[in-house]
Motif scaffolding. Structure first.
Motif, PDB file in Angstrom:
ATOM      1  N   ASP A  81       1.096  -1.357  -0.439  1.00 29.28           N
ATOM      2  CA  ASP A  81      -0.181   0.093  -0.061  1.00 29.28           C
ATOM      3  C   ASP A  81       1.003   1.301   0.505  1.00 29.28           C
ATOM      4  OD1 ASP A  81      -1.699   1.995   0.757  1.00 29.28           O
ATOM      5  OD2 ASP A  81      -2.786   1.539   2.271  1.00 29.28           O
ATOM      6  N   ALA A  82       1.106   1.759  -0.722  1.00 27.61           N
ATOM      7  CA  ALA A  82       1.701   2.928  -1.256  1.00 27.61           C
ATOM      8  C   ALA A  82       2.058   4.144  -0.134  1.00 27.61           C
ATOM      9  CB  ALA A  82       1.547   3.244  -2.765  1.00 27.61           C
ATOM     10  N   VAL A  83       0.503   4.520   0.357  1.00 25.39           N
ATOM     11  CA  VAL A  83      -0.036   5.567   1.158  1.00 25.39           C
ATOM     12  C   VAL A  83       0.615   4.992   2.120  1.00 25.39           C
ATOM     13  CG1 VAL A  83      -1.858   6.819   1.969  1.00 25.39           C
ATOM     14  CG2 VAL A  83      -2.645   6.211  -0.205  1.00 25.39           C
ATOM     15  N   ALA A  84       0.742   3.602   3.032  1.00 26.24           N
ATOM     16  CA  ALA A  84       0.801   3.295   4.570  1.00 26.24           C
ATOM     17  C   ALA A  84       2.265   3.524   4.096  1.00 26.24           C
ATOM     18  CB  ALA A  84       0.345   2.139   4.065  1.00 26.24           C
ATOM     19  N   GLY A  85       3.182   3.292   2.722  1.00 27.62           N
ATOM     20  CA  GLY A  85       4.220   3.007   2.762  1.00 27.62           C
ATOM     21  C   GLY A  85       4.448   4.650   2.920  1.00 27.62           C
ATOM     22  N   LYS A  86       3.928   5.309   2.012  1.00 32.96           N
ATOM     23  CA  LYS A  86       4.853   7.055   2.293  1.00 32.96           C
ATOM     24  C   LYS A  86       4.881   7.211   3.771  1.00 32.96           C
ATOM     25  CE  LYS A  86       3.583  11.992   1.380  1.00 32.96           C
ATOM     26  NZ  LYS A  86       2.831  12.684   0.098  1.00 32.96           N
ATOM     27  N   ALA A  87       4.143   6.759   4.408  1.00 34.74           N
ATOM     28  CA  ALA A  87       3.686   7.340   6.195  1.00 34.74           C
ATOM     29  C   ALA A  87       5.109   6.906   6.947  1.00 34.74           C
ATOM     30  CB  ALA A  87       2.642   7.180   6.841  1.00 34.74           C
ATOM     31  N   LYS A  88       5.059   5.045   6.158  1.00 42.57           N
ATOM     32  CA  LYS A  88       6.119   4.585   7.303  1.00 42.57           C
ATOM     33  C   LYS A  88       7.485   5.134   6.711  1.00 42.57           C
ATOM     34  CE  LYS A  88       7.160   0.801  10.368  1.00 42.57           C
ATOM     35  NZ  LYS A  88       6.520   1.126  10.654  1.00 42.57           N
ATOM     36  N   ALA A  89       7.771   5.437   5.303  1.00 41.70           N
ATOM     37  CA  ALA A  89       9.069   6.326   5.069  1.00 41.70           C
ATOM     38  C   ALA A  89       9.014   6.945   5.542  1.00 41.70           C
ATOM     39  CB  ALA A  89       8.765   6.077   3.503  1.00 41.70           C
ATOM     40  N   ALA A  90       9.406   7.478   5.924  1.00 35.10           N
ATOM     41  CA  ALA A  90       9.508   9.128   6.776  1.00 35.10           C
ATOM     42  C   ALA A  90      10.540   9.279   7.580  1.00 35.10           C
ATOM     43  CB  ALA A  90       8.798   9.513   7.882  1.00 35.10           C
ATOM     44  N   VAL A  91      11.530   8.021   8.168  1.00 39.80           N
ATOM     45  CA  VAL A  91      12.817   7.228   8.396  1.00 39.80           C
ATOM     46  C   VAL A  91      13.788   7.886   7.218  1.00 39.80           C
ATOM     47  CG1 VAL A  91      12.681   4.987   9.256  1.00 39.80           C
ATOM     48  CG2 VAL A  91      13.857   6.333  10.062  1.00 39.80           C
TER      49      VAL A  91
ATOM     50  N   ALA B 179      13.872   8.655   4.737  1.00 38.13           N
ATOM     51  CA  ALA B 179      13.996  10.510   4.080  1.00 38.13           C
ATOM     52  C   ALA B 179      15.488  10.726   4.699  1.00 38.13           C
ATOM     53  CB  ALA B 179      12.976  10.835   4.086  1.00 38.13           C
ATOM     54  N   ALA B 180      15.865  10.701   5.559  1.00 43.06           N
ATOM     55  CA  ALA B 180      17.366  11.028   6.033  1.00 43.06           C
ATOM     56  C   ALA B 180      18.404  10.499   5.689  1.00 43.06           C
ATOM     57  CB  ALA B 180      17.117  10.207   7.820  1.00 43.06           C
ATOM     58  N   CYS B 181      18.239   9.615   4.184  1.00 45.45           N
ATOM     59  CA  CYS B 181      19.601   9.003   3.910  1.00 45.45           C
ATOM     60  C   CYS B 181      18.929   9.226   2.096  1.00 45.45           C
ATOM     61  CB  CYS B 181      20.559   7.781   4.301  1.00 45.45           C
ATOM     62  SG  CYS B 181      20.537   7.712   6.020  1.00 45.45           S
ATOM     63  N   HIS B 182      17.393   8.948   2.096  1.00 43.58           N
ATOM     64  CA  HIS B 182      17.771   8.481   0.594  1.00 43.58           C
ATOM     65  C   HIS B 182      16.773   9.720   0.284  1.00 43.58           C
ATOM     66  CE1 HIS B 182      18.826   4.070   0.374  1.00 43.58           C
ATOM     67  NE2 HIS B 182      18.235   4.625   1.786  1.00 43.58           N
ATOM     68  N   GLY B 183      16.784  10.623   0.575  1.00 40.70           N
ATOM     69  CA  GLY B 183      15.484  12.233   0.532  1.00 40.70           C
ATOM     70  C   GLY B 183      14.611  12.007   0.408  1.00 40.70           C
ATOM     71  N   ALA B 184      13.924  13.805   0.882  1.00 43.25           N
ATOM     72  CA  ALA B 184      12.061  12.911   0.947  1.00 43.25           C
ATOM     73  C   ALA B 184      11.802  12.624  -0.026  1.00 43.25           C
ATOM     74  CB  ALA B 184      11.858  14.113   1.125  1.00 43.25           C
ATOM     75  N   ASP B 185      12.005  13.104  -1.556  1.00 47.54           N
ATOM     76  CA  ASP B 185      11.307  12.420  -2.437  1.00 47.54           C
ATOM     77  C   ASP B 185      11.918  11.080  -3.297  1.00 47.54           C
ATOM     78  OD1 ASP B 185      13.616  13.319  -2.980  1.00 47.54           O
ATOM     79  OD2 ASP B 185      12.429  14.652  -5.249  1.00 47.54           O
ATOM     80  N   GLY B 186      12.783  10.665  -2.333  1.00 52.25           N
ATOM     81  CA  GLY B 186      13.662   9.547  -2.859  1.00 52.25           C
ATOM     82  C   GLY B 186      14.664   9.599  -4.110  1.00 52.25           C
ATOM     83  N   ILE B 187      15.021  10.944  -3.855  1.00 51.55           N
ATOM     84  CA  ILE B 187      16.457  11.274  -4.678  1.00 51.55           C
ATOM     85  C   ILE B 187      17.752  11.612  -3.204  1.00 51.55           C
ATOM     86  CG2 ILE B 187      17.622  12.816  -6.274  1.00 51.55           C
ATOM     87  CD1 ILE B 187      15.922  10.957  -7.223  1.00 51.55           C
ATOM     88  N   SER B 188      18.402  11.041  -3.211  1.00 52.22           N
ATOM     89  CA  SER B 188      19.542  11.118  -2.022  1.00 52.22           C
ATOM     90  C   SER B 188      20.234  12.536  -2.266  1.00 52.22           C
ATOM     91  CB  SER B 188      20.067  10.003  -1.883  1.00 52.22           C
ATOM     92  OG  SER B 188      21.767  10.389  -1.218  1.00 52.22           O
ATOM     93  N   ALA B 189      20.943  13.385  -1.324  1.00 56.33           N
ATOM     94  CA  ALA B 189      21.510  14.179  -1.575  1.00 56.33           C
ATOM     95  C   ALA B 189      23.149  13.426  -1.613  1.00 56.33           C
ATOM     96  CB  ALA B 189      21.256  15.698  -0.500  1.00 56.33           C
ATOM     97  N   VAL B 190      23.251  12.843  -0.768  1.00 55.02           N
ATOM     98  CA  VAL B 190      24.173  12.052  -0.802  1.00 55.02           C
ATOM     99  C   VAL B 190      25.110  11.309  -1.785  1.00 55.02           C
ATOM    100  CG1 VAL B 190      26.273  11.232   0.622  1.00 55.02           C
ATOM    101  CG2 VAL B 190      24.054  12.869   1.450  1.00 55.02           C
ATOM    102  N   PRO B 191      26.049  11.020  -2.259  1.00 54.82           N
ATOM    103  CA  PRO B 191      26.314  10.191  -3.197  1.00 54.82           C
ATOM    104  C   PRO B 191      26.336   8.517  -2.948  1.00 54.82           C
ATOM    105  CG  PRO B 191      27.908  11.874  -3.929  1.00 54.82           C
ATOM    106  CD  PRO B 191      27.192  11.741  -2.670  1.00 54.82           C
ATOM    107  N   ILE B 192      26.205   8.720  -1.701  1.00 55.43           N
ATOM    108  CA  ILE B 192      26.503   6.867  -0.958  1.00 55.43           C
ATOM    109  C   ILE B 192      26.175   6.199  -0.366  1.00 55.43           C
ATOM    110  CG2 ILE B 192      29.030   7.216  -0.496  1.00 55.43           C
ATOM    111  CD1 ILE B 192      28.106   7.725   2.854  1.00 55.43           C
ATOM    112  N   TYR B 193      24.648   7.598  -0.958  1.00 58.44           N
ATOM    113  CA  TYR B 193      22.921   6.835  -0.357  1.00 58.44           C
ATOM    114  C   TYR B 193      22.212   6.503  -1.961  1.00 58.44           C
ATOM    115  CZ  TYR B 193      24.004   8.086   4.594  1.00 58.44           C
ATOM    116  OH  TYR B 193      24.732   8.451   5.791  1.00 58.44           O
ATOM    117  N   PRO B 194      21.804   5.361  -2.513  1.00 54.91           N
ATOM    118  CA  PRO B 194      21.175   5.281  -3.763  1.00 54.91           C
ATOM    119  C   PRO B 194      20.129   5.819  -4.090  1.00 54.91           C
ATOM    120  CG  PRO B 194      20.461   3.683  -2.008  1.00 54.91           C
ATOM    121  CD  PRO B 194      21.804   4.475  -1.262  1.00 54.91           C
ATOM    122  N   ASN B 195      19.599   6.490  -4.638  1.00 54.57           N
ATOM    123  CA  ASN B 195      17.991   7.073  -5.251  1.00 54.57           C
ATOM    124  C   ASN B 195      16.846   5.712  -4.383  1.00 54.57           C
ATOM    125  OD1 ASN B 195      18.762   9.348  -5.736  1.00 54.57           O
ATOM    126  ND2 ASN B 195      19.338   8.651  -7.344  1.00 54.57           N
ATOM    127  N   LEU B 196      15.664   5.634  -4.230  1.00 50.05           N
ATOM    128  CA  LEU B 196      14.828   4.773  -4.369  1.00 50.05           C
ATOM    129  C   LEU B 196      13.917   5.168  -5.494  1.00 50.05           C
ATOM    130  CD1 LEU B 196      14.825   4.316  -0.800  1.00 50.05           C
ATOM    131  CD2 LEU B 196      15.929   2.939  -1.711  1.00 50.05           C
TER     132      LEU B 196
END
Length: 102
Positions: free
Chosen positions: A22-32, A34-51
């Motif tokens: 469930d993508a809606v439930a996943g969005k809430a669970k994915a908040a943590v 974001a610290a490494c993978h970015g709020a929109d799933g695009i990481s600002a740090v090269p060592i962390y993959p984009n999701l």
């Protein structure tokens, strides 16, 4: 007849092995995440993959591999504890969320 039954089961197994999340439930669970993978799933740090836009099955498989200890090296010291805290349904939901981002 047996061969047809066996072939049907083999073709059906992948759909049973992977339940969509469930993508809606996943969005809430994915908040943590974001610290490494970015709020929109695009990481600002090269060592962390984009999701963002990753395949759902790949993300679930990766999280399960971290949780079981099969995936080692790289960022496993960070990811293993994160994945260990997730249920299979949470993993499916998070994966559905990131896969839904285009």
């Amino acid at each position: 007849m047996k061969k047809l039954l066996i072939a049907s089961l083999i073709l059906a197994l992948p759909s049973f092995a992977f339940a969509a999340g469930d993508a809606v439930a996943g969005k809430a669970k994915a908040a943590v995440c974001a610290a490494c993978h970015g709020a929109d799933g695009i990481s600002a740090v090269p060592i962390y993959p984009n999701l963002k836009g990753q395949k759902e099955a790949y993300l679930v498989s990766s999280l399960k591999a971290y949780k079981s200890g099969q995936r080692k090296g790289g960022m496993s010291a960070i990811m293993t504890p994160q994945a260990t805290a997730l249920s299979d349904q949470n993993m499916a939901n998070i994966a559905a969320y990131y896969a839904s981002l285009k």
